[in-house]
Design a protein around this motif. Structure first.
Motif, PDB file in Angstrom:
ATOM      1  N   LEU B   9       1.337  -1.195   0.727  1.00 43.71           N
ATOM      2  CA  LEU B   9      -0.240   0.000   0.041  1.00 43.71           C
ATOM      3  C   LEU B   9       0.833   1.136  -0.133  1.00 43.71           C
ATOM      4  CD1 LEU B   9      -3.076  -0.844   2.584  1.00 43.71           C
ATOM      5  CD2 LEU B   9      -3.400  -0.025   0.037  1.00 43.71           C
ATOM      6  N   GLY B  10       1.979   0.704   0.706  1.00 42.86           N
ATOM      7  CA  GLY B  10       2.912   2.356   0.922  1.00 42.86           C
ATOM      8  C   GLY B  10       3.664   2.133  -0.547  1.00 42.86           C
ATOM      9  N   GLY B  11       3.610   1.522  -1.075  1.00 41.95           N
ATOM     10  CA  GLY B  11       4.587   1.332  -2.119  1.00 41.95           C
ATOM     11  C   GLY B  11       3.350   2.266  -3.370  1.00 41.95           C
ATOM     12  N   ALA B  12       2.250   2.320  -3.989  1.00 42.22           N
ATOM     13  CA  ALA B  12       1.740   1.951  -4.151  1.00 42.22           C
ATOM     14  C   ALA B  12       1.100   3.946  -4.107  1.00 42.22           C
ATOM     15  CB  ALA B  12       0.213   1.241  -4.327  1.00 42.22           C
ATOM     16  N   PHE B  13       0.502   3.883  -3.087  1.00 46.38           N
ATOM     17  CA  PHE B  13       0.267   5.664  -2.881  1.00 46.38           C
ATOM     18  C   PHE B  13       1.267   6.036  -2.868  1.00 46.38           C
ATOM     19  CE2 PHE B  13      -3.198   3.523  -0.577  1.00 46.38           C
ATOM     20  CZ  PHE B  13      -4.854   4.594  -1.193  1.00 46.38           C
ATOM     21  N   GLY B  14       2.762   5.848  -2.313  1.00 43.23           N
ATOM     22  CA  GLY B  14       3.595   6.563  -2.651  1.00 43.23           C
ATOM     23  C   GLY B  14       3.888   7.168  -4.370  1.00 43.23           C
ATOM     24  N   ALA B  15       3.381   6.039  -5.166  1.00 42.16           N
ATOM     25  CA  ALA B  15       4.171   6.559  -6.392  1.00 42.16           C
ATOM     26  C   ALA B  15       3.543   7.358  -6.615  1.00 42.16           C
ATOM     27  CB  ALA B  15       3.967   5.138  -7.562  1.00 42.16           C
ATOM     28  N   ILE B  16       1.328   6.971  -6.645  1.00 46.11           N
ATOM     29  CA  ILE B  16       0.615   8.492  -6.667  1.00 46.11           C
ATOM     30  C   ILE B  16       0.426   9.949  -6.333  1.00 46.11           C
ATOM     31  CG2 ILE B  16      -2.324   8.787  -6.619  1.00 46.11           C
ATOM     32  CD1 ILE B  16      -2.273   5.701  -6.114  1.00 46.11           C
ATOM     33  N   LEU B  18       3.905  10.708  -5.311  1.00 42.01           N
ATOM     34  CA  LEU B  18       5.035  11.061  -6.171  1.00 42.01           C
ATOM     35  C   LEU B  18       4.300  12.385  -7.892  1.00 42.01           C
ATOM     36  CD1 LEU B  18       7.640   8.628  -5.932  1.00 42.01           C
ATOM     37  CD2 LEU B  18       7.621  11.640  -5.560  1.00 42.01           C
ATOM     38  N   LEU B  19       3.838  11.129  -8.167  1.00 38.13           N
ATOM     39  CA  LEU B  19       2.981  11.618  -9.163  1.00 38.13           C
ATOM     40  C   LEU B  19       1.690  13.197  -9.213  1.00 38.13           C
ATOM     41  CD1 LEU B  19       2.243   8.419 -11.079  1.00 38.13           C
ATOM     42  CD2 LEU B  19       4.236  10.099 -12.106  1.00 38.13           C
ATOM     43  N   LEU B  20       1.307  12.705  -8.695  1.00 32.25           N
ATOM     44  CA  LEU B  20       0.381  14.256  -7.734  1.00 32.25           C
ATOM     45  C   LEU B  20       0.631  15.336  -7.756  1.00 32.25           C
ATOM     46  CD1 LEU B  20      -2.401  14.500  -7.440  1.00 32.25           C
ATOM     47  CD2 LEU B  20      -2.586  13.863  -4.943  1.00 32.25           C
ATOM     48  N   VAL B 322      -2.944  11.502 -16.733  1.00 29.75           N
ATOM     49  CA  VAL B 322      -3.088  10.091 -16.850  1.00 29.75           C
ATOM     50  C   VAL B 322      -1.453   9.209 -16.665  1.00 29.75           C
ATOM     51  CG1 VAL B 322      -3.169   8.599 -19.150  1.00 29.75           C
ATOM     52  CG2 VAL B 322      -3.841  11.162 -18.737  1.00 29.75           C
ATOM     53  N   THR B 323      -0.906   9.229 -16.226  1.00 28.50           N
ATOM     54  CA  THR B 323       0.284   8.180 -15.770  1.00 28.50           C
ATOM     55  C   THR B 323      -0.547   8.152 -13.860  1.00 28.50           C
ATOM     56  OG1 THR B 323       2.172   9.911 -17.185  1.00 28.50           O
ATOM     57  CG2 THR B 323       2.761   8.595 -15.010  1.00 28.50           C
ATOM     58  N   ALA B 324      -0.132   9.330 -13.222  1.00 28.75           N
ATOM     59  CA  ALA B 324      -1.511   8.928 -12.178  1.00 28.75           C
ATOM     60  C   ALA B 324      -2.029   7.802 -11.946  1.00 28.75           C
ATOM     61  CB  ALA B 324      -1.372  10.047 -11.290  1.00 28.75           C
ATOM     62  N   LEU B 325      -3.514   8.133 -13.031  1.00 26.39           N
ATOM     63  CA  LEU B 325      -4.701   7.474 -12.979  1.00 26.39           C
ATOM     64  C   LEU B 325      -4.437   5.986 -12.996  1.00 26.39           C
ATOM     65  CD1 LEU B 325      -7.231   7.879 -12.383  1.00 26.39           C
ATOM     66  CD2 LEU B 325      -7.311   8.018 -15.352  1.00 26.39           C
ATOM     67  N   LEU B 326      -2.885   6.289 -13.855  1.00 21.46           N
ATOM     68  CA  LEU B 326      -2.625   4.493 -14.718  1.00 21.46           C
ATOM     69  C   LEU B 326      -2.361   4.060 -13.192  1.00 21.46           C
ATOM     70  CD1 LEU B 326      -1.785   4.537 -18.472  1.00 21.46           C
ATOM     71  CD2 LEU B 326      -3.783   3.300 -17.480  1.00 21.46           C
TER      72      LEU B 326
END
Lengths: 170, 722
Positions: B9-16, B18-20, B322-326
């Motif tokens: 969960l940390g990884g996924a939310f971190g990536a999102i 970052l993109l955000l 778009v990237t963040a959504l994917l």
């Protein structure tokens, strides 16, 4: 008849006389039979207002009005009450020349006796209780004294009436 | 390696995230750029345009005011307009100072040009002001209007006066004088007109011309005046003198007006305004227009630049979003799938455990929290299995097992502990209690026996009491009979006494009658006596003839007296008898109540005796009931004995049942069963000398028993129910 009797009773011819004895207050009195009409039981008297005390009442004797004389007043004898022996003696007297019926009260009527008038004795002067004029004399009968009353004076209405004895004696 | 759900969960939310943040950065930077552009547009370009437009107005006003200054009639008006133009200059200066920093270099040059122009204009205005302050034209005009015209009228008046004087002097050639006078008046009007024209002349040539004509007219007038003086000679010298002096003033005034008119300051000023300043003003206006145009062009360029920047930043933002959504979608799908699979397993396991299946497989390959959960469930099923083993041992009756709580929060474990402890206590207590019950049953049996015996004795005593009561009842009945007989006799006596009284009363009455009758006899005797007396009287009155009759009458009298006496004696006797019999009657009357009282008392005695009889019957009844109760007691005691035996059996049974539980590893041998209860004695009997007490209610006393007396129970009919 009365006249005859009266004549028979005159002193001249008197030898014996029939007497009716009666008593008043214990004393025996006598009265000649010829003057007596009859003897009756007591009859209720009728008082007459304002009459002479000598004849204060009248009685009805077989339809005739007869004055009732109380001789005890004149004789100064005490009046006694009536009892079974009390009688009324009806007399036939010639008063004022008129034969008159007079009633008198006697305590008792004893008998009829025959007595000798010649043996009459006068009542003594001293100690006599009765007025002398009313008494003819004293007769003896069976040892007793009988006071023979004189009807002529005794029933004379003109004689002074003695003072009322009732007031003094009773 | 362990890849827990947390890490995923940390990884996924971190990536999102970052993109955000990249997205946000781009957005903010483009926004700030746009903001700067807009600021410049609003604060600088638009402001510069506005200021350039604003400057135009005071420039136009300055010129208008300059004109006004020149054309002012009064010094006050002039000053006011001059001040207004000064204010306009100040405004221009202020606006220019404001505008200057906002301008680009070439625009600044234009502004400098403009400044040059308006500074020139300012110098011009200053000049105009100086000139106008002088204001010679106006003064000349005022002089003309204020003094020239009245003076001309004075001259006219003086000439009229002169004419009048002349008319009165015949020596003078009136016609000649009149001609001269007209000539002077004409000249006067010419001078006035020329002077005014001079003042109002627009050009120098005109002015020169008008001045020359004025001077000509003046000269002609003076000549005419001289002619007049000559014509008049010494006549009317006074009037003439007045005309001359007024004329002298006119000449002086005209000189003055001419001087002023020649100065012509206002005209010069006007000239400056109209000719010199106009090009300068145009130049300034042109400069400022140029500046304004240039500024508008600048603003259009800035707008175009802002639009371009907006396009760039939009495309960048869309790309990043778009990237963040994917990224987010793919991470969410992966994580949710893995969690739901693991939790499904866990739910299965929990369901199985809940229906009691402890052999469920809890192994799991994942090394995340789900795996931990399943392992923990495995431990749980293990401990539950241990608990169930303990429960199984208890169910087999083995109370020696140990149940330990796993923690202070282990309610099940604590309950097991408590249950075991309680069970042990209960079994131990029950054991002890069953011993007690058995002992109690024995004791109760003995007591029941004693009770039975007591009941038998009670029955005997009740019988004795019953027989004694019977005797008493017989006595009482006899007394009652006697009393009633006595009562009858007494009643009879009373009646007889009453009758005797009556008889005596009758006798008294008869005696009274006799007495009355004797009275009659007495009365008759008296009457006879009276009659006899009267007869004697009559006889006496009859004299000798009545003698015999008198004797008869006397005899009759005697008889009458005797009969009277006899009657009196009889009367006395009868009265005595009457008295005696009356007394006898009274005594009898007195006797009757006594006898009646006696009768009453005897009646009361009789009634009391009857009541006594009833009471004795009740006592008898009570004794019977007592006997019944005693019988019941005996029965109950028997029943109690059997019940106690049953109780002993039950306690034995209980002991066996409790024996199922093992309290200690080596079970101690139980107490040998209680000694068997004495055989329940059943219906109580066999108390020597007494009869058997039947268990059920039976006939109380057998007939003909030695000690008992048969109670007469059959005569209840004569008693009232109480």
């Amino acid at each position: 008849m009365n006249g005859g009797a009266r004549i028979a009773g005159t002193p001249a011819s008197r030898s014996s006389e029939m007497l009716l004895l009666f008593s008043l207050s214990g004393e025996t009195f006598g009265i000649t039979v010829s003057n007596v009409s009859e003897v009756l039981d007591p009859i209720p008297p009728t008082e007459i207002p304002n009459a002479d005390p000598f004849a204060a009442a009248v009685v009805n004797v077989r339809g005739a009005i007869v004055p009732l004389i109380d001789i005890r007043r004149r004789l100064r004898i005490r009046v006694t009450t009536e009892d079974g022996d009390t009688r009324i003696v009806v007399l036939d007297l010639p008063i004022g020349g008129v034969p008159t019926k007079i009633a008198m009260i006697a305590d008792a009527v004893t008998k009829v006796i025959e007595t000798d008038l010649g043996a009459l004795e006068p009542i003594p002067e001293l100690g006599a209780r009765w007025p002398k004029k009313f008494v003819e004399g004293v007769a003896r009968h069976d040892g007793d004294l009988v006071v023979l009353l004189d009807p002529q004076t005794l029933f004379d209405p003109d004689e002074p009436t003695a003072p009322d004895m009732q007031e003094t004696t009773t | 390696m362990r890849l827990s759900i947390k890490t995923k969960l940390g990884g996924a939310f971190g990536a999102i995230l970052l993109l955000l943040s990249a997205l946000v950065y781009v957005a903010i930077s483009s926004l700030s750029q746009t903001n700067a552009t807009v600021d410049r547009l609003v604060d600088e370009s638009a402001e510069a345009v506005r200021l350039a437009a604003a400057i135009r107005e005071p420039v136009a006003l300055v010129f208008a005011n300059a004109r006004g200054v020149v054309m002012s009639d009064t010094p006050e008006l002039l000053e006011r307009r001059y001040e207004a133009s000064e204010e306009n200059f100040a405004e221009i200066r202020a606006l220019e100072a404001e505008l200057e920093p906002l301008l680009a270099p070439q625009e600044a040059e234009t502004l400098a040009r403009f400044r040059e122009s308006w500074e020139t204009l300012e110098a011009h205005l200053e000049e105009v002001h100086t000139l106008t302050q002088d204001n010679s034209n106006v003064r000349a005009r005022n002089l003309a209007f204020e003094r020239l015209t009245p003076l001309a009228e004075n001259i006219g008046a003086a000439i009229d006066a002169l004419d009048a004087r002349v008319a009165s002097i015949p020596a003078i050639d009136r016609e000649a004088v009149l001609q001269i006078e007209l000539k002077v008046m004409d000249d006067l009007r010419d001078i006035e007109t020329m002077l005014l024209s001079t003042i109002l002349a627009q050009t120098d040539e005109d002015m020169e011309r008008f001045m020359a004509e004025a001077a000509t007219s003046l000269a002609e007038a003076e000549t005419a005046l001289d002619d007049l003086q000559a014509a008049l000679g010494s006549y009317a010298s006074r009037e003439l003198e007045a005309v001359l002096s007024a004329w002298g003033e006119l000449a002086a005034l005209s000189g003055e007006i001419k001087t002023l008119a020649t100065e012509r300051t206002n005209l010069i000023a006007w000239d400056i305004v109209e000719t010199t300043s106009q090009p300068v003003r145009l130049e300034a206006t042109a400069a400022i227009n140029e500046l304004s145009d240039s500024l508008k062009a600048d603003m259009a360029a800035a707008k175009a630049a802002a639009a371009a920047a907006y396009g760039t930043s939009r495309s960048v933002l869309i790309g990043v979003a778009v990237t963040a959504l994917l990224v987010g979608l793919s991470a969410a799908a992966w994580i949710s799938l893995s969690i739901s699979r693991g939790l499904g397993r866990a739910v299965d396991v929990a369901r199985k455990v809940s229906i009691g299946d402890l052999d469920v497989d809890t192994r799991h390959s994942a090394r995340d929290e789900i795996g931990d959960l399943l392992r923990a469930m495995g431990e749980m099923t293990g401990t539950l299995g241990k608990m169930s083993a303990v429960a199984e041992a208890i169910s087999r009756g083995d109370l020696t097992v140990e149940a330990r709580r796993r923690s202070d929060a282990d309610a099940l474990g604590i309950a097991f502990e408590r249950m075991l402890r309680k069970l042990r206590e209960v079994v131990r207590d029950a054991d002890r209690s069953s011993d007690g019950v058995a002992e109690g049953a024995n004791a109760m049996s003995a007591a029941a026996e004693q009770l039975s015996q007591g009941a038998t004795e009670q029955a005997a005593a009740a019988q004795q009491a019953s027989s004694a009561m019977e005797e008493m009842v017989a006595n009482i009945r006899q007394s009652a009979d006697n009393a009633s007989q006595t009562e009858k006799i007494a009643t009879q006596s009373a009646e007889e006494a009453t009758k005797s009284g009556q008889a005596v009363a009758d006798a008294v009455k008869a005696m009274r009658t006799i007495a009355e009758k004797i009275n009659i006899i007495q009365e008759i005797a008296r009457q006879t006596d009276l009659l006899a007396l009267n007869a004697a009287v009559e006889a006496a009155r009859a004299g000798q003839h009545g003698k015999g009759f008198a004797v008869v009458a006397s005899e009759v009298r005697k008889l009458a007296e005797r009969s009277q006496q006899a009657a009196q004696e009889i009367g006395e006797l009868s009265s005595t008898t009457l008295e005696v019999s009356t007394r006898a009657g009274e005594m009898l009357q007195a006797l009757v109540p006594s006898i009646r009282r006696t009768s009453d008392l005897v009646e009361e005695i009789s009634a009391a005796t009857q009541e006594q009889n009833t009471g004795a019957e009740q006592i008898n009844q009570a004794i019977r009931e007592l006997d019944a109760v005693i019988q019941q007691n005996a029965a109950s005691s028997t029943e109690a004995a059997s019940v106690s035996a049953e109780l002993a059996t039950q306690s034995d049974e209980l002991r066996k049942v409790i024996g199922f539980f093992h309290l200690e590893a080596a079970t101690k041998p139980r107490n040998s069963p209680q000694a068997p209860l004495p055989a329940s004695s059943g219906p109580i009997d066999a108390v020597p000398g007494t009869r058997t007490i039947p268990k059920a209610k039976s006939a109380l006393i057998p007939n003909g028993h030695a000690d008992g007396v048969e109670l007469d129970l059959g005569s209840d009919a004569e008693f009232e129910a109480y």
